[in-house]
Design an enzyme around this catalytic site. Structure first.
Site, short mmCIF file in Angstrom:
data_model
loop_
_atom_site.label_atom_id
_atom_site.label_comp_id
_atom_site.label_asym_id
_atom_site.label_seq_id
_atom_site.Cartn_x
_atom_site.Cartn_y
_atom_site.Cartn_z
N LYS A 1 -58.67 -38.06 -10.10
CA LYS A 1 -59.19 -38.10 -11.51
C LYS A 1 -59.90 -36.77 -11.95
CE LYS A 1 -60.19 -42.87 -10.75
NZ LYS A 1 -61.04 -44.16 -10.14
N ARG B 1 -42.44 -60.54 -6.00
CA ARG B 1 -41.68 -61.73 -5.94
C ARG B 1 -41.91 -62.92 -6.86
NH1 ARG B 1 -43.66 -59.77 -0.97
NH2 ARG B 1 -45.70 -60.12 -1.42
N VAL C 1 -55.00 -55.28 -12.50
CA VAL C 1 -54.93 -55.00 -13.75
C VAL C 1 -53.74 -55.37 -14.58
CG1 VAL C 1 -54.91 -52.80 -15.27
CG2 VAL C 1 -56.10 -52.83 -12.96
N1 LIG Z 1 -57.88 -52.19 -10.10
C1 LIG Z 1 -58.64 -51.22 -10.54
O1 LIG Z 1 -59.88 -51.42 -10.89
C2 LIG Z 1 -57.95 -50.13 -11.46
C3 LIG Z 1 -58.59 -49.25 -12.22
C4 LIG Z 1 -58.06 -48.37 -12.82
C5 LIG Z 1 -56.90 -47.66 -12.39
N2 LIG Z 1 -55.92 -48.52 -11.50
C6 LIG Z 1 -54.82 -48.19 -11.20
O2 LIG Z 1 -53.95 -49.39 -11.91
C7 LIG Z 1 -52.44 -49.42 -11.10
C8 LIG Z 1 -52.76 -51.08 -10.51
O3 LIG Z 1 -53.87 -51.26 -9.83
P1 LIG Z 1 -54.01 -52.52 -9.49
O4 LIG Z 1 -55.50 -52.74 -9.04
O5 LIG Z 1 -53.69 -53.81 -10.50
O6 LIG Z 1 -53.06 -52.76 -8.30
P2 LIG Z 1 -52.62 -54.17 -7.41
O7 LIG Z 1 -52.30 -54.01 -5.78
O8 LIG Z 1 -53.61 -55.28 -7.74
O9 LIG Z 1 -51.33 -54.54 -8.52
C9 LIG Z 1 -50.15 -53.90 -8.13
C10 LIG Z 1 -49.09 -54.96 -8.24
O10 LIG Z 1 -47.90 -54.20 -8.39
C11 LIG Z 1 -46.83 -55.15 -7.69
N3 LIG Z 1 -45.90 -54.42 -7.14
C12 LIG Z 1 -45.70 -53.48 -6.05
N4 LIG Z 1 -44.06 -52.76 -6.04
C13 LIG Z 1 -43.65 -53.40 -6.98
C14 LIG Z 1 -42.33 -53.42 -7.42
N5 LIG Z 1 -41.42 -52.65 -6.91
N6 LIG Z 1 -41.84 -54.05 -8.59
C15 LIG Z 1 -42.90 -54.93 -9.18
N7 LIG Z 1 -44.11 -54.96 -8.61
C16 LIG Z 1 -44.58 -54.31 -7.76
C17 LIG Z 1 -47.60 -55.38 -6.30
O11 LIG Z 1 -47.24 -56.70 -5.96
C18 LIG Z 1 -48.88 -55.81 -6.98
O12 LIG Z 1 -49.18 -57.00 -7.55
C19 LIG Z 1 -52.85 -48.57 -9.79
O13 LIG Z 1 -52.20 -47.35 -10.18
C20 LIG Z 1 -54.52 -48.08 -9.92
O14 LIG Z 1 -54.64 -47.07 -9.20
C21 LIG Z 1 -56.68 -49.62 -11.04
N1 LIG Z 2 -60.24 -47.80 -7.07
C1 LIG Z 2 -60.67 -47.11 -8.42
C2 LIG Z 2 -60.19 -47.94 -9.64
C3 LIG Z 2 -60.76 -47.48 -10.87
O1 LIG Z 2 -59.84 -46.35 -10.96
C4 LIG Z 2 -62.36 -47.17 -8.22
O2 LIG Z 2 -62.98 -47.70 -7.44
O3 LIG Z 2 -63.04 -46.46 -9.26
#
Ligand SMILES: NC(=O)c1ccc[n+]([C@@H]2O[C@H](COP(=O)([O-])OP(=O)(O)OC[C@H]3O[C@@H](n4cnc5c(N)ncnc54)[C@H](O)[C@@H]3O)[C@@H](O)[C@H]2O)c1
Ligand SMILES: N[C@@H](CCO)C(=O)O
Ligand code: NA
Length: 433
Positions: A205, A49, A17
């Protein structure tokens, strides 16, 4: 009008995201500035990183998320996920009056009260549209558009990963493991996909939805939770045979007892719904949520519930809103928990069951089975029997009854000599009671 002082944004996390938020924030900088009333400026990006992100502006990268939050920024956009250390960073930001935008349902479903109190006492904004149903504008309608109505029920598909898996099992008969792998590859699944398949993500949720809909504090631990791990090909086949399909639903209801007292029921579990029901045709990672309110009647929200770009759309909408609030000197809605309704235990929540049994094919069996339902005060809505060589398949659908009574009925039936196998047990929604 973009001549206001720039709103400086710290982006924490640049994964599925976060990377889309960084891209759109850069590509649409001029339009976002015009809408917010001031440039929305990316002041830093915290990644784990920094050396691993050649695609990002190198001068913005840092591995020190806490330092970035402390720095001279106005808004913190958190897209890392999980509880700690994120909770501490966001509390620190809010206490200093910095607004927070987050998609972190795991955190909000446990610590919403604490975060909201920090935001309220410092006059900061806490926005989280992306935390539920991804791109779909759902939380803002609940918090704002429906603030004058009385919501009675919120029910829908709020987890894209499990919907993707169940849709595939239903349509192509694809295996569970391979479909889950595909959902992870497409960026739908959580970092630990057991949060999706075991229903934790949907329960988080549901807690957020119930809190907003019923102006009460509902946390993830208040939500009854069952995942899709127990959904078998027998369940899918039993549903198909009856013109139904299986979905993982989050159901939040206002329940009124005989004495008029109100409580909230919040639950996540697999459900059989008629194939003609609007939720049945919601496939893949799409989400759909029904909201019922006294004056508005029934509303349906539909769209992409997961994935990088759709989720980033909701994050950017929040970002423009909080930036606009800063430019104009206002604030978004505060936490609204004045109703303080208690949470009703699952056992006392009225539900309906579908029960599919293999029974001995001889006279009196149906009557014996029906007797157990009656003994638990569970009324039967429909029965279907199909004979085989020496056994019969018996399908029973009940009327509404307390969930505990239905569970006890099924347990007792499973022990009867005439019942060879309980093939499938599932709750039913979306049809006449
Ligand atoms: N992917 C989806 O469809 C989606 C949808 C709605 C909500 N979300 C929420 O959004 C958030 C992010 O989800 P995502 O899918 O992008 O996850 P992701 O795992 O792809 O991204 C998270 C990132 O955070 C980084 N990270 C971890 N620890 C860190 C730190 N200490 N400092 C800096 N960076 C750090 C990781 O390296 C990773 O790149 C979560 O809370 C998830 O529940 C995701
Ligand atoms: N992991 C979640 C991302 C969206 O919140 C899903 O599959 O719906
Ligand atoms: Na949303």
């Amino acid at each position: 009008m973009t001549e206001g002082k720039a709103v400086k944004v710290a982006l924490l996390g640049c994964g599925t995201v976060g990377s889309e938020v960084a891209r759109l924030l850069t590509e649409q900088a001029d339009e976002l500035a015009a809408r917010a009333g001031a440039p929305v400026e990316l002041a830093g990006i915290a990644v784990r990183r920094p050396g691993k992100h050649p695609e990002l502006p190198q001068h913005l990268l840092t591995s020190d998320a806490a330092g970035l939050v402390e720095s001279d920024v106005d808004v913190v956009v958190e897209l890392i996920g999980g509880i700690e250390p994120v909770r501490g960073w966001l509390l620190a930001a809010l206490r200093k009056g910095k607004s927070v935008v987050t998609a972190n349902k795991a955190l909000l479903s446990e610590y919403s009260a604490e975060l909201s109190e920090a935001a309220d006492s410092a006059g900061a904004d806490l926005y989280f549209e992306a935390a539920v149903a991804g791109a779909i504008p759902l939380l803002r309608p609940l918090r704002e558009s429906l603030a004058g109505d009385r919501i009675t029920k919120v029910m829908g598909i709020v987890n894209g990963t499990t919907n993707f898996i169940l849709s595939a099992m239903d349509s192509t008969g694809a295996g569970y493991a391979e479909t889950l792998e595909e959902a992870s590859r497409l960026g739908y699944a959580e970092a630990d996909p057991t949060a999706d398949v075991d229903g934790y993500d949907a329960a988080a949720k549901a807690a957020i939805l119930a809190s907003l809909a019923f102006h009460s504090r509902v946390t993830a631990s208040d939500v009854h939770r069952e995942g899709i791990g127990e959904v078998s090909s027998f369940d899918i086949a039993a549903a198909k045979a009856l013109g139904r399909t299986v979905k993982l639903l989050a159901i939040c209801e206002r329940v009124t007892a005989d004495d008029g007292t109100e409580s909230v029921s919040a639950r996540v579990h697999p459900v059989m719904i008629p194939r003609g029901h609007p939720l049945a045709s919601v496939g893949g990672a799409f989400n759909a949520v029904f909201v019922e309110a006294d004056a508005a009647g029934e509303l349906m929200f539909y769209g992409q519930g997961a994935g990088g770009a759709p989720t980033a759309s909701a994050v950017l909408g929040d970002l423009v809103a909080v930036a606009r609030n800063r430019v104009l000197g206002g604030r978004g809605p505060r936490e609204s928990a004045h109703a303080a309704l208690p949470v009703r235990p699952m056992g006392q929540t009225p539900t309906r069951y579908h029960v599919s049994l293999d029974v001995a094919d001889r006279p009196g069996v149906l009557a014996q089975v029906a007797h157990v339902f009656a003994a638990h005060d569970v009324s039967i809505a429909a029965v279907r029997q199909r004979d085989r060589t020496s056994t019969a398949s018996l399908v029973i659908v009940t009327h509404l009854a307390p969930d505990a009574a239905l569970e006890a009925t099924v347990e007792e039936i499973g022990k009867m000599d005439v019942v060879h196998e309980v093939v499938s047990v599932m709750r039913v929604e979306g049809e006449d009671q």
